[in-house]
Design a protein around this motif. Structure first.
Motif, short mmCIF file in Angstrom:
data_model
loop_
_atom_site.label_atom_id
_atom_site.label_comp_id
_atom_site.label_asym_id
_atom_site.label_seq_id
_atom_site.Cartn_x
_atom_site.Cartn_y
_atom_site.Cartn_z
N THR A 86 -68.72 9.80 -9.41
CA THR A 86 -69.49 8.65 -8.91
C THR A 86 -68.90 7.36 -9.45
O THR A 86 -68.65 6.41 -8.70
N GLN B 113 -61.62 9.68 -13.01
CA GLN B 113 -61.68 8.22 -13.08
C GLN B 113 -60.30 7.64 -13.38
O GLN B 113 -59.86 6.68 -12.75
N GLU C 55 -64.33 6.45 -22.75
CA GLU C 55 -63.05 6.60 -22.05
C GLU C 55 -63.26 7.23 -20.67
O GLU C 55 -64.26 7.91 -20.44
N ASP D 52 -78.51 15.50 -11.85
CA ASP D 52 -78.04 15.34 -13.21
C ASP D 52 -79.24 15.01 -14.10
O ASP D 52 -79.71 13.88 -14.12
N GLY E 207 -70.42 16.15 -11.81
CA GLY E 207 -70.26 16.46 -13.22
C GLY E 207 -68.90 16.03 -13.75
O GLY E 207 -68.67 16.01 -14.95
N THR E 208 -68.00 15.67 -12.84
CA THR E 208 -66.67 15.26 -13.27
C THR E 208 -66.60 13.75 -13.51
O THR E 208 -65.57 13.25 -13.96
N GLY E 209 -67.66 13.05 -13.15
CA GLY E 209 -67.64 11.59 -13.26
C GLY E 209 -67.13 10.93 -12.00
O GLY E 209 -66.68 9.79 -12.02
N TYR F 45 -69.97 4.71 -22.22
CA TYR F 45 -68.78 5.50 -21.87
C TYR F 45 -67.59 4.93 -22.64
O TYR F 45 -67.27 3.76 -22.48
P1 AMP Z 1 -70.96 12.52 -11.76
O1 AMP Z 1 -69.92 13.57 -11.63
O2 AMP Z 1 -70.56 11.23 -11.17
O3 AMP Z 1 -72.29 13.02 -11.25
O4 AMP Z 1 -71.17 12.24 -13.33
C1 AMP Z 1 -71.66 13.23 -14.20
C2 AMP Z 1 -72.21 12.64 -15.48
O5 AMP Z 1 -71.18 12.10 -16.27
C3 AMP Z 1 -73.21 11.52 -15.27
O6 AMP Z 1 -74.30 11.75 -16.13
C4 AMP Z 1 -72.47 10.28 -15.67
O7 AMP Z 1 -73.35 9.31 -16.18
C5 AMP Z 1 -71.54 10.80 -16.75
N1 AMP Z 1 -70.29 10.05 -16.87
C6 AMP Z 1 -69.51 9.56 -15.88
N2 AMP Z 1 -68.41 8.97 -16.35
C7 AMP Z 1 -68.45 9.11 -17.69
C8 AMP Z 1 -67.56 8.72 -18.77
N3 AMP Z 1 -66.43 8.08 -18.54
N4 AMP Z 1 -67.93 9.03 -20.03
C9 AMP Z 1 -69.09 9.70 -20.27
N5 AMP Z 1 -69.96 10.09 -19.31
C10 AMP Z 1 -69.64 9.81 -18.04
#
Ligand code: AMP
Length: 474
Positions: A54, A30, A25, A316, A50-52, A23
């Motif tokens: 987690t 986040q 940025e 995912d 999907g927004t990151g 990752y």
């Molecule tokens: P989430 O919304 O937490 O389910 O995350 C969705 C996807 O985004 C997952 O595959 C994570 O691994 C990926 N992800 C989360 N944060 C980042 C980031 N800063 N840069 C790239 N991918 C990310």
């Protein structure tokens, strides 16, 4: 100016783990959530999978747990993450392990449908981070095998879906068992009144962050539409999957959505009769069955997976080349969630919708309330013959291709209604009436009679704004 992870105040071990994950940025959620969570503030985040999100709650929490350096409590945990589904819980636990790899924290997950005894044994010595579905957690608490009195951080993820799945009583009970001075991080895709009440109950003066996008389909997804009778969808699916009828894109993994669990099982059974192996995941499947289906899908051993919305939410899986909406969702934003399973992490994707006569209203709802734009594909030349099982027939006369439902710009509605209240097999009636919109052909959504060629113009969505979505959105 782009913000970087180290500007957010995260520790070296966490930054190194992020480096390993690749990752570069932070995503918008986040960037917004990490600083206040590091300060110890409660947080209410409106964000979808999907927004990151987690990482938005996991990264700062890992740092706070490390900094506090409390002992791992016996039969308890320091951070409790509640998630609605087994799959989501598994994914969050995996993320916690990845992000916390160098932080030396113990991570466990417990979900229904697996052996309670095993869970009891593995949690006997306690854990730093526990990811749980509410039902299983309460089972263990009732058996006096687990306590919540050492919880420092409580996360409720996809709270709206937990309510949809009937976990409200479990959540109330859990809220009485956690210490008052814990930090609470609350996430939901939508904010109906009941959720706001829960936020009031759980959170103390929370920082509010929101990255709910407009109902915008990912920009790299080409969307196609077949108008087909309900009882002929199976034949069409078989033709497509056996590639006797070419559709755009190369098949890698195909995720097929039905509205009901029984519908999913029926599709699997009929495909099997045609020698096309597929698995289904839905709420009636046991946890090992669901896990096996997901594993086989991920490894592309059985690259065809039939899913209901509830089972698929939050999953995912990279490398989904095609999403097929065997039945259209009755909530427009659900369409956006479904097709967002493809085109993840920078890849392209293809979404194919099957629309029957009685789903035209759903199609209209989708085209009016999201930025979805379909290119209509013709049924295969030999389709009638296949359906009737009588051999090839004359191909239908060519008709000009026609775009379905060109949409006036700015018509997308916020995704705040996403999936709200839609359990498996539940149906919401499409709205009877929509206000007429200027510049939009009446009834074009489902009724346009054009037929097109597969793989003609690439159907690029025009609305790229997507408020706060990063490239890896789901
Ligand atoms: P989430 O919304 O937490 O389910 O995350 C969705 C996807 O985004 C997952 O595959 C994570 O691994 C990926 N992800 C989360 N944060 C980042 C980031 N800063 N840069 C790239 N991918 C990310």
């Amino acid at each position: 100016m782009t913000i970087t992870f180290d500007q957010l105040g995260l520790s070296q071990p966490v930054l190194q783990a992020l480096d390993l994950k690749g990752y570069s940025e932070p995503t918008p959620i986040q960037a917004q959530a990490i600083p206040p969570v590091l300060e110890g503030r409660d947080l209410m985040g409106i964000a979808q999978t999907g927004t990151g999100k987690t990482a938005a709650f996991m990264l700062p929490s890992i740092d706070r747990l490390r900094a506090a350096d409390n002992q791992t409590p016996f039969k308890s945990c320091r951070m409790l993450v509640l998630a609605p589904t087994r799959e989501l819980a598994g994914q969050i636990a995996q993320s916690a392990k990845d992000y916390g790899a160098l932080a030396g924290l113990k991570v466990h997950s417990i979900v229904g449908g697996t052996s309670v005894n095993k869970d009891r044994n593995k949690l006997h010595r306690g854990t730093d981070i526990l990811v749980a579905t509410p039902g299983r957690l309460l089972d263990l608490i009732d058996q006096k095998a687990f306590r919540l009195d050492a919880v420092e951080v409580l996360v409720l993820d996809e709270a709206d879906q937990m309510l949809d799945l009937g976990f409200i009583h479990a959540l109330r009970k859990i809220s009485e068992l956690v210490p008052d001075d814990r930090q609470t991080l609350f996430f939901s895709a939508t904010m109906p009144k009941q959720i706001q009440e829960l936020v009031g109950k759980y959170c103390h003066d929370p920082v509010k962050v929101s990255v709910t996008p407009a109902a915008t389909t990912a920009e790299r997804i080409d969307q196609y539409l077949f108008m087909v009778q309900q009882d002929e969808k199976q034949a069409l699916l078989e033709l497509i999957l056996s590639e006797r009828h070419k559709v755009p894109g190369k098949f890698e993994r195909v995720l097929i959505f039905t509205r009901t669990k029984h519908g999913a099982d029926r599709v699997v059974k009929k495909l099997a009769q045609r020698g096309i192996p597929a698995n289904a995941i839905h709420g009636n499947k046991s946890q090992p069955q669901r896990q096996r289906a997901l594993d086989e899908f991920k490894r592309a051993k059985t690259p065809i997976l039939i899913a209901t919305d509830v089972a698929a939410r939050g999953i995912d899986i990279p490398g989904v080349s095609h999403v097929i909406n065997y039945e259209l969702p009755n909530v427009p934003e659900q369409y956006v969630h479904r097709i967002g399973r493809t085109a993840r992490a920078g890849a392209d994707g293809v979404a194919i919708a099957f629309c029957a006569e009685d789903e035209r209203a759903y199609l209209k709802d989708i085209t009016r309330n999201t930025d979805a734009e379909f290119e209509r594909l013709p049924l295969p030349d030999n389709f009638r013959a296949v359906v009737e099982g009588v051999g090839p027939t004359k191909p239908p006369a060519k008709q000009p291709r026609q775009r379905v439902s060109p949409k006036p710009k700015g018509g997308a509605r916020g995704a705040s209604g996403a999936a709200g209240g839609q359990g498996e097999g539940q149906q919401r009636k499409p709205k009877a009436k929509h206000p007429a919109r200027k510049g939009r052909p009446q009834g074009a959504g489902a009724g346009a009679g054009g037929q097109g060629r597969p793989g003609g113009n690439r159907n690029r969505n025009r609305n790229r704004s997507g408020g706060g979505q990063n490239a890896s959105r789901g």
